[in-house]
Every structure is written in C-alpha cells, then in structure tokens.
Design an enzyme around this catalytic site. Structure first.
Site, PDB file in Angstrom:
ATOM      1  NE  ARG A 198      36.323  77.596-100.829  1.00 16.26           N
ATOM      2  CZ  ARG A 198      35.940  77.946-102.069  1.00 16.26           C
ATOM      3  NH1 ARG A 198      35.209  79.020-102.267  1.00 16.26           N
ATOM      4  NH2 ARG A 198      36.287  77.207-103.105  1.00 16.26           N
ATOM      5  CG  PHE A 227      42.917  75.933-106.512  1.00 14.63           C
ATOM      6  CD1 PHE A 227      43.121  74.578-106.762  1.00 14.63           C
ATOM      7  CD2 PHE A 227      43.901  76.637-105.833  1.00 14.63           C
ATOM      8  CE1 PHE A 227      44.297  73.949-106.360  1.00 14.63           C
ATOM      9  CE2 PHE A 227      45.067  76.015-105.427  1.00 14.63           C
ATOM     10  CZ  PHE A 227      45.270  74.671-105.690  1.00 14.63           C
ATOM     11  N   GLY A 272      38.967  80.595-144.006  1.00 12.88           N
ATOM     12  CA  GLY A 272      39.653  81.790-144.487  1.00 12.88           C
ATOM     13  C   GLY A 272      39.117  82.154-145.865  1.00 12.88           C
ATOM     14  N   GLY A 273      39.791  83.073-146.528  1.00 11.14           N
ATOM     15  CA  GLY A 273      39.327  83.535-147.828  1.00 11.14           C
ATOM     16  C   GLY A 273      39.660  82.587-148.973  1.00 11.14           C
ATOM     17  CE  LYS A 310      41.638  74.615 -97.839  1.00 10.07           C
ATOM     18  NZ  LYS A 310      40.890  73.530 -98.455  1.00 10.07           N
ATOM     19  CB  VAL A 364      35.007  75.544-116.408  1.00  4.93           C
ATOM     20  CG1 VAL A 364      35.318  75.403-117.889  1.00  4.93           C
ATOM     21  CG2 VAL A 364      33.678  76.289-116.242  1.00  4.93           C
ATOM     22  CE1 TYR A 365      38.661  68.932-114.411  1.00  9.96           C
ATOM     23  CE2 TYR A 365      36.334  68.894-113.841  1.00  9.96           C
ATOM     24  CZ  TYR A 365      37.658  68.695-113.492  1.00  9.96           C
ATOM     25  OH  TYR A 365      37.974  68.264-112.229  1.00  9.96           O
ATOM     26  CD  GLU A 366      40.134  71.668-123.752  1.00 11.77           C
ATOM     27  OE1 GLU A 366      41.185  71.965-123.178  1.00 11.77           O
ATOM     28  OE2 GLU A 366      39.709  72.302-124.745  1.00 11.77           O
ATOM     29  CD  GLN A 371      45.353  70.218-120.920  1.00 14.30           C
ATOM     30  OE1 GLN A 371      45.634  70.644-122.011  1.00 14.30           O
ATOM     31  NE2 GLN A 371      44.504  69.222-120.780  1.00 14.30           N
ATOM     32  CB  SER A 372      43.786  75.668-117.714  1.00 11.65           C
ATOM     33  OG  SER A 372      43.540  75.878-116.343  1.00 11.65           O
ATOM     34  CG  ASP A 432      42.107  72.307-119.828  1.00 14.86           C
ATOM     35  OD1 ASP A 432      41.388  73.100-119.203  1.00 14.86           O
ATOM     36  OD2 ASP A 432      41.991  71.079-119.713  1.00 14.86           O
TER      37      ASP A 432
END
Ligand code: CAO
Length: 415
Positions: free
Chosen positions: A104, A97, A246-247, A75, A137-139, A17-18, A168
C-alpha cells in the site's frame, strides 16, 4: 577483529517486537541497521509501558540497540524517492507490518526486486497463506494458535500463555535464520529473495514435541504425563503441568523458604543414569533394591509419589544448596531464578548477557545483550537511537543527498 556482518546494510521497517528483535540480532552481529520510522511518531513502542514520562520506554530501548533511526514517510512523493534510494543501497528490507502495508506504500515485491534485484525482502506475518492470512497478530494470539497455550498450564486448569515471548522474539529469531540463509544464497545466485516467517508457524516449530505427543496418543497414554496412570486422556495432547516433555521425568519441587518466597523452588530431573545417587541423597536407598522403584518403567506409574519424596528432602535445603548438592551427582537440576536474581547475577554480567547501558534521556538501564557468542566477532551493546537521530547522517552519507534535497523532503513532511 571484524564484525561478522560488517558491510551488510538492513533497511529496517520493523516495529513493536517480533521484527525488531530479529534486526537487533543482525545489528549485534555487525550489520548497519537503519530503522525507518514514521515522522513525528516513530515505532509505537517508544511510547508504550513508559516508566519515565516523555522518555523512550524500556520496551523500545531494549529491542532496538545498535540501530540508527531515520524518520521517513514513503507515502509522500519525496519520501518515495528516498525510500527507493534506500532499497537501492540496502541488502535486506525487513518489515512486520499488517499484511499488504508495504504494497500500500506503493512498493510491492515485484517493484522492490526491480529497484534492487539483490535485495532480500524479509517479513513477519501472523499467519501464513490461508483463512487467517489478513489478520493482525500479537504475541499471545500466536501462542494460542501455534499450540503453546493448549499444551501449557495446570492439568486441570485453563490454557496458559508463557512469559517467554516465543511468538514475537521466537519468530524474530526464525527470521534472522532466513535472512542469513538468503544472504549466503545470494553469494551464489547473485539474486535476493523473499523470506517470510509466520508467527503461528514459528510457535508451532517451538512446540514440535507436542505434535510428537499428539501422534503418540494414538498408541496409548502418555506415560510421562502426570495424568498417567490414573487420569484420562482425551483425543488431543493435554496440559502437563511442569512435566519435562522429554524422556527423563522432571518436576518443580519446593525448597526451603517456599512459604514466603514465591521463587523458592527447583526443577529436578530424575534421569535414569544418576537415579541411584539421587535416591541415596534423599534417604531412599531402599528404592535401589526394590523392583517397584529400581527401573524407569516401574517408576513411571508413580512419578507423583517419587517427586513428593524428593520434595521432602528439597524442602530442607535452599534452592542453591539443592543445585550445589545434586549437580556433582549428575542429577540435572535448576533453581527457579527470579528476574531480580538474574539481573544481579555476576556471571551473566561477566559474559555480557546482562549489560548496563547508558541512555541520554533515561540514564542507565539493564538489558539483555547478544545471547549468540562469536569467538572472532564479539558484540557491543549500543543504546537505542532517539527518533530520527540519524536522518540527516544517513541521507547524506549513505544516499549522497545534498542540503537542498533534504530541505525539500523536510518541507513536504516526508522526513
Ligand atoms: N510512514 C508512514 N506510514 C507508516 C510508516 C511510515 N514510516 N510506517 C508504518 N506506516 C503505516 C503503515 O503503512 C500502515 O498503514 P496502512 O494500514 O494505511 O497500510 C500503518 O502505519 C500501520 O501499520 P499496521 O497495520 O501494521 O499497524 P497496527 O498497529 O494496526 O498493527 C500489528 C500492529 C503488530 C498487529 C501488525 O503490524 C501486524 O499484525 N504485524 C504482523 C505480525 C507481527 O509482526 N506481529 C507482532 C506484533 S508484536 O511484535
């Protein structure tokens, strides 16, 4: 009218996703985004959360509009040659990735720069340099490590992640800003550069008001939080329920029908400038002369009572009525809209923010169109590509490969 990013070509190695949300924005803005996927498999999301057997999931289709798909394995020897040619022909290489994956494949940044000194190499990673730099790492991990989860949730409840994909999609948007800045910089310097966005950093950037509050804590309680004045504050920013952050104090209040409709609520903000109007409409004209109520400071200690009184009124109106009555009085408020209501909202259809797209295998589906509106460069939403749909087209027209070269690569399993 030309597209804003016409002529910019993206070598899109992003997945899940990200990264894909970022390159999708570039594609909407007119870049030629060539998504490179593993032969035979493709982006894992093609097969995740499928609603129709054997058909690309909505997860994939909704994150990969306006792109072309090429299958290529860098590859394998023949794949390396094609990948090198793609680096030569593209302005941006984007990827998300696990750390080191592109290295690699045999393509560290030094080599990429050597092949094309003008290329911008943009990556999303979970963490920046430090103890966690090698982690996947995921979301929700980003939400937890970037300060969102510890500051979200009921005041007495456990940490909570939010439905907005700030880890993401939030990082994807940051990546876009970096890529566009690097493209502009290249106009002056003639050189590409490395762009890296860590998901932890992006979430923290979106949570910056909570770091503000962390420092305010040293000077006394956070008076706009529901914990004030009766609760206690520890040494870290606590969760604040639905307080505004917020304020101007705000809260979610029940509206007519809340007993059966899980979304019959509205958010009401009691901004000082229109407090008198709000007090009058809910039947509390008495507050206007009362020093216990008629200043923002006096009200701070009893926000819970104030919102209870507002709620007595909102419970007699449905959420759209609340919106229609309060907005003309300059009282900022918003109904809690369900995804169903949003999907059916005519004004969002009219602006292209919600779009119906036709897909050859799944038929019609709804998606979110480009939320960034440019006056001279409107975006069309084009369905996501099938796996490898444009392999031959790209190899021939972008790279100038002939039939024999394509045949050889195919025989090696590189495409
Ligand atoms: N041809 C051949 N191999 C390919 C390929 C292709 N076209 N595309 C990818 N691969 C290989 C990679 O080279 C890698 O192999 P190695 O581990 O041998 O180097 C492998 O596929 C898988 O890559 P991965 O480790 O990134 O995949 P994963 O499913 O294990 O992890 C994710 C997924 C998202 C946790 C990880 O990619 C990640 O942490 N990314 C950075 C943070 C991020 O963007 N997270 C967002 C996730 S949701 O948006």
């Amino acid at each position: 009218m030309g597209k804003a990013l016409e002529g910019v070509r993206i070598l899109d190695m992003t997945h899940v996703q990200s990264g894909p949300t970022g390159t999708q924005i570039l594609a909407w803005l007119g870049a030629d985004v060539i998504k490179v996927e593993r032969p035979g498999k493709g982006d894992a999301t093609r097969g995740q959360l499928r609603d129709i057997p054997e058909v690309d999931s909505l997860y994939f289709t909704m994150l990969n509009h306006n792109k072309r798909s090429v299958t290529l394995n860098p590859k394998i020897e023949a794949g390396k040659k094609i990948f090198t040619r793609l680096i030569e022909e593209c302005d941006v290489l984007a990827e998300n990735f696990a750390p080191g994956a592109i290295d690699r494949m045999g393509f560290p940044w030094e080599k990429i720069q050597e092949i094309n000194p003008r290329i911008i190499y943009a990556s999303v990673k979970g963490f920046g340099p430090g103890p966690y730099e090698d982690c996947k790492v995921y979301e929700n991990i980003a939400q937890c490590t970037g300060g969102a989860a510890s500051t979200t949730g009921e005041i007495d409840g456990f940490p909570m992640v939010t439905g907005a994909q700030i880890g993401d999609s939030g990082t994807g948007i940051h990546l876009v800003a970096g890529i566009l800045a690097a493209l502009l910089h290249r106009e002056k310097s003639g050189k590409g550069q490395r762009v890296v966005c860590a998901m932890q950093d992006a979430v923290l950037n979106l949570c910056r008001v909570k770091l503000r509050d962390q420092q305010r804590l040293a000077h006394g309680p956070l008076t706009e939080f529901p914990q004030y004045p009766n609760g206690t504050f520890g040494d870290a920013v606590p969760r604040a329920g639905n307080a505004s952050g917020g304020g101007q104090p705000g809260w979610i209040v029940k509206c007519k029908g809340w007993e059966t409709d899980p979304d019959a609520y509205a958010y009401v903000i009691t901004q000082a400038a229109s407090f008198a109007e709000l007090a009058k409409v809910i039947g509390h004209e008495d507050w206007l002369e009362d020093p216990e109520w008629n200043t923002p400071k006096a009200r701070l200690g009893k926000l819970d009572t104030m919102f209870d009184e507002i709620e007595k009124w909102t419970m007699t109106k449905d959420k759209l009525e609340v919106m229609n009555i309060l907005n003309p009085l300059n009282v900022p408020c918003g109904p809690i809209l369900s995804m169903k209501e949003i999907a059916e909202e005519p004004s969002l259809r009219a602006t292209g923010t919600i779009v119906e797209v036709d897909h050859p295998e799944r038929g019609k589906y709804l998606t979110v169109g480009n939320p960034i509106k440019l006056s001279a460069s409107p975006s069309d939403v084009v369905r996501s590509p099938l796996l490898g749909e444009h392999t031959e087209e790209v190899l021939k027209t972008v790279l100038g490969l002939d039939d024999d070269e394509i045949k050889e690569a195919r025989e090696q399993g590189a495409i």
